[in-house]
Design a protein around this motif. Structure first.
Motif, PDB file in Angstrom:
ATOM      1  N   ASN A  46       0.823  -1.217   0.000  1.00 58.24           N
ATOM      2  CA  ASN A  46       0.000   0.000   0.000  1.00 58.24           C
ATOM      3  C   ASN A  46       0.855   1.264   0.000  1.00 58.24           C
ATOM      4  N   GLU A  71      -4.867   7.263   0.378  1.00 56.71           N
ATOM      5  CA  GLU A  71      -5.305   6.585   1.589  1.00 56.71           C
ATOM      6  C   GLU A  71      -4.307   6.659   2.745  1.00 56.71           C
ATOM      7  N   ASP A 134      -6.523   5.062  -4.771  1.00 57.64           N
ATOM      8  CA  ASP A 134      -6.568   3.940  -3.830  1.00 57.64           C
ATOM      9  C   ASP A 134      -5.369   3.069  -4.207  1.00 57.64           C
ATOM     10  N   ILE A 136      -4.081   0.275  -3.112  1.00 50.72           N
ATOM     11  CA  ILE A 136      -4.497  -1.122  -3.342  1.00 50.72           C
ATOM     12  C   ILE A 136      -5.961  -1.205  -2.949  1.00 50.72           C
ATOM     13  N   ASP A 137      -6.796  -1.482  -3.911  1.00 53.14           N
ATOM     14  CA  ASP A 137      -8.205  -1.736  -3.604  1.00 53.14           C
ATOM     15  C   ASP A 137      -8.385  -3.247  -3.610  1.00 53.14           C
TER      16      ASP A 137
HETATM   17 MG    MG Z   1      -6.806   0.545  -0.331  1.00 52.08          MG
END
Ligand code: MG
Ligand code: PPS
Length: 300
Positions: A46, A71, A134, A136-137
């Motif tokens: 992330n 994020e 984002d 890592i979604d």
């Molecule tokens: Mg994420």
């Protein structure tokens, strides 16, 4: 406004971030059971993904004022307990950049990486341009070795003007129940869309782009439907009841993350059913995001 430079920068940024995530996921899947229960790989990926996107956008668009809403922030990494993780992230970011050929950056220090992560602290807003990321979604899919996505968009004066979705594990061939088995098992998709220009797909390794379109199927009996892999995120019982009432014959295709929207935008399925157990501002927002994806695929 053409946004061509911005789109090229976003594609580069999401591709680099995807390569970093692929490395981390590969190492995670090769590790033993004990290390698999450790949540740190997803943390590292992330932060690393966010740092790479931030660095790439700033570098590729030097003349523009830079604002990124993302994020992560570096608070935990600045603690004593975060030092190991911070070193791992810095090494990964440097390795990923070094593998991307001749136009690489000079070696980044720990401070460069912290600064890049914290560039994501913008509040955004309806005035000016803001990138939204984002890194890592679909963390559950990432940890399980399944689907996840890197999702990046640009807002200009409050309007979404481009979006890039990197899906490192999504097959290049269509998925879905009505599809014949494809001879290609290559994975790694990069979807991108610019307002007024439709949606395109290219392989993460940079092959030629193809324009994609949502499914033309309008008979539910011939439709394939998508839903979350995680029953905790969306009620599988309710979607099965609704699919039955609609006359859908095929079983659901369950995949994690916004990779579903990529697959749907190229027509792999005709229906997406999402029934969160609790309606929140967040789920309402997701539904609006979904409208955005499909609008883009239908725009000429
Ligand atoms: Mg994420
Ligand atoms: N911006 C936006 N737009 C549309 N959909 C979004 C967005 N952000 C997150 N999501 C979807 O929300 C689901 C839960 O995400 P989380 O990050 O909380 O969960 S997890 O990390 O995957 O466990 C997960 O979907 P499912 O995998 O279908 O449950 C995410 O893809």
């Amino acid at each position: 406004m053409s946004y061509d430079k911005e789109l090229a920068a976003a594609k580069k940024a999401a591709t680099l971030a995807a390569h970093l995530c692929q490395k981390v996921q590969k190492a995670l899947l090769q590790s033993d059971v004990h290390s698999k229960s450790d949540k740190s790989p997803v943390t590292v990926a992330n932060y690393g993904s966010q740092a790479l996107v931030s660095l790439t956008l700033e570098r590729e668009l030097p003349s523009q004022q830079f604002s990124l809403v993302a994020e992560e922030d570096s608070g935990d990494l600045r603690e004593e307990s975060g030092q190991d993780t911070l070193r791992r992230i810095t090494d990964l970011v440097n390795d990923t950049i070094a593998n991307e050929g001749p136009h690489s950056f000079s070696i980044l220090t720990i401070d460069d990486v912290l600064k890049a992560i914290d560039s994501g602290k913008s509040e955004g807003g309806s005035i000016g341009r803001h990138w939204v990321l984002d890194p890592i979604d679909g963390t559950k899919g990432f940890v399980r070795g399944d689907q996840y996505a890197i999702a990046l968009a640009l807002l200009d004066e409050g309007k979404v003007v481009l979006g890039v979705l990197a899906c490192p594990n999504l097959p290049l061939a269509t998925i879905g129940h009505n599809e014949q088995h494809s001879s290609s098992n290559e994975v790694g998709c990069l979807f991108f869309a610019k307002v007024g220009d439709g949606t395109y797909l290219q392989a993460l390794d940079g092959s030629t782009q193809t324009k994609v379109n949502v499914s033309a199927v309008d008979n539910p009996e011939e439709a394939s439907f998508f839903e979350s892999y995680e029953a905790a995120h969306s009620s599988h019982d309710l979607s099965s009841t609704i699919a039955e009432k609609l006359g859908v014959k095929a079983p659901p295709v369950r995949i994690d993350s916004q990779a579903k929207y990529g697959a749907l935008s190229r027509g792999d399925g005709a229906i997406y059913l999402n029934f969160p157990h609790k309606i929140s501002v967040r789920t309402l927002y997701f539904s609006l995001t979904l409208l955005f994806y499909f609008d883009f695929s239908m725009l000429e």
